[in-house]
Scaffold this active site. Sequence first.
Site, PDB file in Angstrom:
ATOM      1  N   TYR A  27     -15.378  27.570  29.120  1.00 58.62           N
ATOM      2  CA  TYR A  27     -15.408  26.203  28.571  1.00 58.62           C
ATOM      3  C   TYR A  27     -14.085  25.471  28.760  1.00 58.62           C
ATOM      4  O   TYR A  27     -13.574  24.845  27.827  1.00 58.62           O
ATOM      5  CB  TYR A  27     -15.763  26.236  27.078  1.00 58.62           C
ATOM      6  CG  TYR A  27     -17.227  26.490  26.836  1.00 58.62           C
ATOM      7  CD1 TYR A  27     -18.177  25.561  27.264  1.00 58.62           C
ATOM      8  CD2 TYR A  27     -17.675  27.639  26.217  1.00 58.62           C
ATOM      9  CE1 TYR A  27     -19.523  25.779  27.071  1.00 58.62           C
ATOM     10  CE2 TYR A  27     -19.025  27.865  26.017  1.00 58.62           C
ATOM     11  CZ  TYR A  27     -19.944  26.927  26.445  1.00 58.62           C
ATOM     12  OH  TYR A  27     -21.276  27.138  26.251  1.00 58.62           O
ATOM     13  N   TYR A 155     -27.159  26.347  18.246  1.00 57.65           N
ATOM     14  CA  TYR A 155     -26.541  26.997  19.406  1.00 57.65           C
ATOM     15  C   TYR A 155     -27.093  28.420  19.505  1.00 57.65           C
ATOM     16  O   TYR A 155     -27.040  29.169  18.524  1.00 57.65           O
ATOM     17  CB  TYR A 155     -25.007  27.045  19.274  1.00 57.65           C
ATOM     18  CG  TYR A 155     -24.389  27.825  20.416  1.00 57.65           C
ATOM     19  CD1 TYR A 155     -24.205  27.234  21.667  1.00 57.65           C
ATOM     20  CD2 TYR A 155     -24.044  29.170  20.265  1.00 57.65           C
ATOM     21  CE1 TYR A 155     -23.683  27.953  22.730  1.00 57.65           C
ATOM     22  CE2 TYR A 155     -23.509  29.894  21.327  1.00 57.65           C
ATOM     23  CZ  TYR A 155     -23.338  29.286  22.555  1.00 57.65           C
ATOM     24  OH  TYR A 155     -22.827  30.003  23.605  1.00 57.65           O
ATOM     25  N   ASP A 249     -31.704  33.573  14.376  1.00 54.22           N
ATOM     26  CA  ASP A 249     -30.554  33.993  15.179  1.00 54.22           C
ATOM     27  C   ASP A 249     -29.390  34.239  14.222  1.00 54.22           C
ATOM     28  O   ASP A 249     -28.706  33.315  13.804  1.00 54.22           O
ATOM     29  CB  ASP A 249     -30.236  32.887  16.202  1.00 54.22           C
ATOM     30  CG  ASP A 249     -29.054  33.231  17.079  1.00 54.22           C
ATOM     31  OD1 ASP A 249     -28.374  34.242  16.803  1.00 54.22           O
ATOM     32  OD2 ASP A 249     -28.795  32.477  18.044  1.00 54.22           O
ATOM     33  N   LYS A 278     -22.386  39.516  17.605  1.00 54.67           N
ATOM     34  CA  LYS A 278     -20.990  39.300  17.197  1.00 54.67           C
ATOM     35  C   LYS A 278     -20.324  40.410  16.356  1.00 54.67           C
ATOM     36  O   LYS A 278     -19.541  41.168  16.893  1.00 54.67           O
ATOM     37  CB  LYS A 278     -20.860  37.941  16.526  1.00 54.67           C
ATOM     38  CG  LYS A 278     -21.115  36.803  17.541  1.00 54.67           C
ATOM     39  CD  LYS A 278     -20.267  35.611  17.311  1.00 54.67           C
ATOM     40  CE  LYS A 278     -20.177  34.741  18.529  1.00 54.67           C
ATOM     41  NZ  LYS A 278     -21.364  33.881  18.765  1.00 54.67           N
TER      42      LYS A 278
HETATM   43  C1  LIG Z   1     -22.241  33.434  19.896  1.00 55.11           C
HETATM   44  C2  LIG Z   1     -23.652  33.116  19.633  1.00 55.11           C
HETATM   45  C3  LIG Z   1     -24.658  33.354  20.596  1.00 55.11           C
HETATM   46  C4  LIG Z   1     -24.340  33.835  21.994  1.00 55.11           C
HETATM   47  O1  LIG Z   1     -23.772  35.106  22.006  1.00 55.11           O
HETATM   48  P1  LIG Z   1     -22.956  35.584  23.322  1.00 55.11           P
HETATM   49  O2  LIG Z   1     -22.601  37.000  23.016  1.00 55.11           O
HETATM   50  O3  LIG Z   1     -21.782  34.688  23.440  1.00 55.11           O
HETATM   51  O4  LIG Z   1     -23.889  35.469  24.470  1.00 55.11           O
HETATM   52  C5  LIG Z   1     -25.963  33.077  20.254  1.00 55.11           C
HETATM   53  N1  LIG Z   1     -26.286  32.613  19.026  1.00 55.11           N
HETATM   54  C6  LIG Z   1     -25.357  32.381  18.075  1.00 55.11           C
HETATM   55  C7  LIG Z   1     -25.783  31.890  16.729  1.00 55.11           C
HETATM   56  C8  LIG Z   1     -24.011  32.608  18.348  1.00 55.11           C
HETATM   57  O5  LIG Z   1     -23.088  32.365  17.397  1.00 55.11           O
END
Ligand SMILES: *Cc1c(COP(=O)(O)O)cnc(C)c1O
Length: 428
Positions: A27, A155, A249, A278
């Site tokens: 980015y 996101y 998510d 994460k």
């Molecule tokens: C960081 C994130 C992703 C993407 O994860 P990556 O390991 O960077 O591909 C997807 N959804 C949420 C809510 C995120 O915070």
Amino acid sequence: MPSQPDPLTLSQPDWYEQGLPHIWLPYSQMKTAAPPLAAHSTQGSTITLADGSTLTDGVAAWWTACHGYNHPYIRKAVEKQLSTMPHIMFGGTVHKPALTLAHRLSNMLPGDLERVFFTDSGSVAVEVAMKMAIQYRLNKGENGRTKMLAFKGGYHGDTLATMAVCDPEEGMHHLYGSVLSEHIISPLPVDEKSTARFLSLLEQHAHEITAIITEPLVQGAGGMLFHSPDVLRHIRKAADDHNILLILDEIFTGFGRTGTMFACEQADIVPDIVTVSKALTGGTIPLAATIAQRHVYEAFLSDNPEHALMHGPTFMANPLACACANASLDLFEQEPRLAQVNHINTVLTEALEPCRALPGVKDVRTLGAIGVVELEKIENADALRTKFIQAGVWVRPFRNIVYLTPAFTISDAELLTLTDAIYKVLSS
Ligand SMILES: *Cc1c(COP(=O)(O)O)cnc(C)c1O
């Protein structure tokens, strides 16, 4: 005592000078972006740079390092796994770290979220969730239900499929518009007007929607936007009313960040599919998982080989990563992590409050171990970042926010170093 060297002006080590011209950063407008810092080592909430100077870390490596960097217990678990089996393919073999982890995750998650598919990044975990939801319909003979309903401000990743369920305008992906699949993007139902819009979109498109996807309680990369558990309950009910799956998510929110192990617990709802990544390994090694409820999994059981889930990353369920995740879950059991999150919330709420009176500040908010100062506008994020570095802290402003997502093990003194720096930099 001499003051700390300024990490932005010192000469850099050879490896930096030689390698940087070959690196493409995330980015970043490579022509104008401020040069990255040369990191040497990490410990707890401290980053040590190549020149020996140190920064107090407010970001925890994109919200992953929940136990602090380089936790000795996790390191020991990785070293032990490294000595017996760093990796083996998951096609046709299984191993203790992965099966133990799958068993533990399904026990921790609510309801019958009990079937775990491992991947190695959050975006791919979301792609797998989307594939599950699409094929779920195909396997049941419900043709034409291939779309997702996603929310503005959301996101879910950077790959082509996941970009298509991110916020189409705010997201960093609008340039790719013409090659992305079309999904239904709704406002989050947070008030009367947005709820009416959400329900009418559902009404209109239910026949082509297979799943609703959302981040529970916090839209992270969208700008740390919070919503109440009631909103989630409402979304769960609307999905049920229309026979639509719900994908939560929890890649950002999972593992304590909002004050409970998973954010969905606060709404007392169970998604049909959940994604985690994460903080899954305590920020040590990449790993992600997509976990499905029994009824989703059962739609793939058939005598027809085409009903199988066709996905299989080369490094899925990497034993080192799974050993890390198991060690991270041990730490959640052995140490008072959720109490630490609550304490961080108390400190952040009090210490960030004075920022509300500063010129240009639009909002100050906290949830769990997340503290946000929202500004009217950030003119130059690089310049702001530089001021934070000069103040001895690692804080990464983005969009119009300055935020803290520290390690849960951070000390009060370190936390106040971070909040003081934010107050000083924003008032300068
Ligand atoms: C960081 C994130 C992703 C993407 O994860 P990556 O390991 O960077 O591909 C997807 N959804 C949420 C809510 C995120 O915070």
